[in-house]
Enzyme design. Structure first.
Site, PDB file in Angstrom:
ATOM      1  N   ASP A 104       0.847  -1.195   0.000  1.00 29.54           N
ATOM      2  CA  ASP A 104       0.000   0.000   0.000  1.00 29.54           C
ATOM      3  C   ASP A 104       0.883   1.246   0.000  1.00 29.54           C
ATOM      4  O   ASP A 104       2.006   1.234   0.502  1.00 29.54           O
ATOM      5  CB  ASP A 104      -0.975   0.004   1.180  1.00 29.54           C
ATOM      6  CG  ASP A 104      -0.383  -0.580   2.459  1.00 29.54           C
ATOM      7  OD1 ASP A 104       0.826  -0.875   2.484  1.00 29.54           O
ATOM      8  OD2 ASP A 104      -1.133  -0.739   3.429  1.00 29.54           O
ATOM      9  N   GLU A 126      -5.675   3.422   3.770  1.00 31.13           N
ATOM     10  CA  GLU A 126      -6.093   4.052   5.025  1.00 31.13           C
ATOM     11  C   GLU A 126      -7.569   4.438   5.014  1.00 31.13           C
ATOM     12  O   GLU A 126      -8.235   4.413   6.047  1.00 31.13           O
ATOM     13  CB  GLU A 126      -5.238   5.289   5.304  1.00 31.13           C
ATOM     14  CG  GLU A 126      -3.764   4.993   5.552  1.00 31.13           C
ATOM     15  CD  GLU A 126      -3.522   4.207   6.827  1.00 31.13           C
ATOM     16  OE1 GLU A 126      -4.472   3.984   7.607  1.00 31.13           O
ATOM     17  OE2 GLU A 126      -2.365   3.795   7.041  1.00 31.13           O
TER      18      GLU A 126
END
Length: 383
Positions: free
Chosen positions: A74, A133
């Site tokens: 990520d 997130e």
């Protein structure tokens, strides 16, 4: 370019200094793409997704493929003002890699660099994923049909850094590693009034307080104690002065559980308590529950058995079996669709946890992380 030629520390520090929020990782993606294209590997293909423009996928064609193995890192940061005082601290005010995604990207680049110069036996797909997130970038990409045909992994792997573990240590477990999460957003509306005449008002603060307290019975009286769960209200805003009953209150919080069935049950109980509390206090509840792609990270039995077997038998790798954590991760959605395993990489900052403005991972974790993953993938391709 071979991995030995990569300045991994410089790469990590550049990524750390220029963090970007979810779905705004344009410079991050461009930097990653520039590095990868510079290798000029003949078996490497880059793919971008117009609907998710900061995503970056890389496919390495195997020499004698029998499967396709996926690896995900990520790339987004958090809306946190960094307070580390490091020379390479964030240059973007109010944005910080406080969850260690800069470490995730650097490790992935190191593994990718090896296979860009040593053609893998099986096909490999690397996903540099935006919006972990928030906004569940993994789920968005999956629902867009990204992982089909030659771009669909047969198995998927990913790491998450862990400050509480020694730098370079690897850990995972069978079953659930991380919890699934659901956001709670609630607006309560009533009739405000003078504090001296509460009988003429509909008190949203009393209603909000009752709702928060009632939520505490969900885990204690509805969730199997051996599985566990969490409901936390972290935000409650109402009123402007002590002698006025306000006409609106806003609450926000989170629901977390290790099993999707428990999470869905807890969501339903929150709805029921909201409905009954609104009726009890003659106020209006506008409740929004948002799980998105943040499903429990349930490690696949087969891929995790293979991963743990290799890590435990390689004496050069520091491996331990971990306990489950209430941390949330949108990789849970992906490995609910494609079998896979998530694992921890220790980064040795026991004084500061994830999402801490002072988090400073030990960069010595990067190389052992790369070595362990590269060795595992080579071993897996021989199976």
């Amino acid at each position: 370019m071979a991995i030995a030629d990569l300045d991994l520390i410089a790469i990590r520090r550049h990524l750390h200094a220029y963090p970007e929020l979810s779905m705004a990782e344009f410079k991050t993606q461009a930097y990653l793409k520039e590095i990868i294209l510079s290798w000029q590997s003949s078996w490497l293909t880059i793919r971008e997704i117009p609907a998710v423009p900061t995503a970056l996928l890389v496919r390495l064609t195997g020499s004698k493929p029998t499967r396709t193995i996926g690896y995900r890192a990520d790339i987004d940061a958090l809306p946190i003002n960094e307070e580390t005082d490091l020379a390479y601290a964030s240059k973007n005010p109010g944005v910080m890699h406080a969850c260690g995604h800069d470490i995730h990207m650097t490790v992935a680049l190191g593994v990718l660099a090896y296979f860009a110069t040593h053609q893998p036996v099986d096909n490999l797909i690397f996903l540099f994923q935006p919006a972990e997130e928030e906004q569940a970038g993994g789920k968005q990409l999956y629902e867009l049909g990204t992982f089909v045909n030659e771009w669909r992994p047969d198995e998927f792997y990913a790491l998450h850094d862990q400050p509480a573990m020694p730098a370079g240590q690897i850990a995972t477990r069978q079953g659930t590693l991380f919890a699934g999460t659901t956001e709670i957003h609630l607006t309560i509306k009533g009739r405000g009034g003078h504090a001296a005449f509460p009988h003429q008002a509909q008190d949203v603060i009393v209603a909000a307080s009752s709702f928060v307290m009632a939520l505490q019975t969900i885990v204690s009286r509805n969730v199997n104690p051996v599985r566990g769960g969490v409901i936390t209200i972290g935000k409650l805003q109402a009123g402007t002065i002590g002698n006025v009953i306000p006409n609106e209150a806003k609450l926000a919080g989170t629901i977390r559980a290790f099993e999707q069935a428990d999470l869905e049950m807890m969501q339903q109980r929150v709805r029921e308590i909201a409905q009954s509390t609104a009726a009890m206090y003659s106020v209006t509840f506008d409740l929004e529950l948002n799980q998105g792609g943040y499903w429990p990270v349930n490690n696949d039995s087969k891929t995790t058995t293979n991963f743990m077997q290799f890590m435990q038998e390689d004496k050069e790798i520091d491996f331990v079996v971990s306990q489950p954590a209430m941390t949330g991760e949108d990789f849970g959605y992906l490995i609910n669709q494609i079998p896979g395993t998530m694992f921890w990489l220790g980064v040795g900052d026991a004084e500061h946890g994830l999402h801490d403005s002072h988090l400073a991972p030990d960069e010595s974790a990067i190389e052992p992380g790369i070595r362990a993953i590269t060795k595992f993938l080579n071993w897996r391709m021989q199976q």
